[in-house]
Enzyme design. Sequence first.
Site, short mmCIF file in Angstrom:
data_model
loop_
_atom_site.label_atom_id
_atom_site.label_comp_id
_atom_site.label_asym_id
_atom_site.label_seq_id
_atom_site.Cartn_x
_atom_site.Cartn_y
_atom_site.Cartn_z
N HIS A 176 -30.33 -98.21 -15.65
CA HIS A 176 -29.54 -98.74 -14.53
C HIS A 176 -28.35 -99.56 -15.02
CE1 HIS A 176 -32.21 -102.09 -15.63
NE2 HIS A 176 -31.26 -102.88 -15.16
N ASP A 187 -26.22 -103.06 -14.22
CA ASP A 187 -26.19 -104.35 -13.53
C ASP A 187 -24.78 -104.58 -12.99
OD1 ASP A 187 -28.77 -104.92 -14.22
OD2 ASP A 187 -28.28 -106.51 -15.64
N HIS A 240 -25.51 -109.22 -9.49
CA HIS A 240 -26.93 -109.35 -9.83
C HIS A 240 -27.26 -110.76 -10.32
CE1 HIS A 240 -30.87 -108.54 -11.38
NE2 HIS A 240 -30.51 -108.51 -12.64
#
Length: 203
Positions: A50, A52, A56
């Site tokens: 993934h 960020d 976040h």
Amino acid sequence: MIIDISRLLNAHTPTWPGDEPFSYQLTWPMSETGSVNVGQFTTSCHTATHVDAPYHFRDNSLTIEQLPLDIFVGNAMVIDVSTKAKITLDDVENVDLSDVRRVIFKTNAWTDDEFPTTMPLISPDLGSFFLENGIELMGVDLPSVDPLDSKTLDTHHSLLQNGVHILEGLNLIDVEPGIYKLTALPLNIEGADGSPVRAILEK
């Protein structure tokens, strides 16, 4: 040659403790619709491989759909640091980064289907070094660039302050050090703090 460096998403995919696990189920089977299977999935934005978004870890910062896509496509240097307990400037100072904007660290610290309990430390000092050398993305084969118990997220913040974006949860077991073309595009999710990606390297 294309090398898939994404972690598989299924019911056994390790998830950050307490976070939303990945789940896929068939909502409408073909036996009922007569024409199609239609499924749905739920997951944390930070499960497996993934990106960020700055949002976040910093309020009022960029969300995932606001990030420039060119950050996630282009030449990347894979650096093997699998013998290191801490990744520091010593691991990059003598590496020729003149042809890349992206650095990926291969730690081999997360090679199975269990969530890791220990990880190499990544020095926040890398942020300023990357800025000086034109690096705009750092990738790791770890669930985070900071210690699992960190609340200050020093490395996250250092990278952001120096214009370096973060790609986590890569699968680099079969990847040799060197320069590749990386493609790791996040989904276009409005307001999101992160996004799963299908990350590949091309040689």
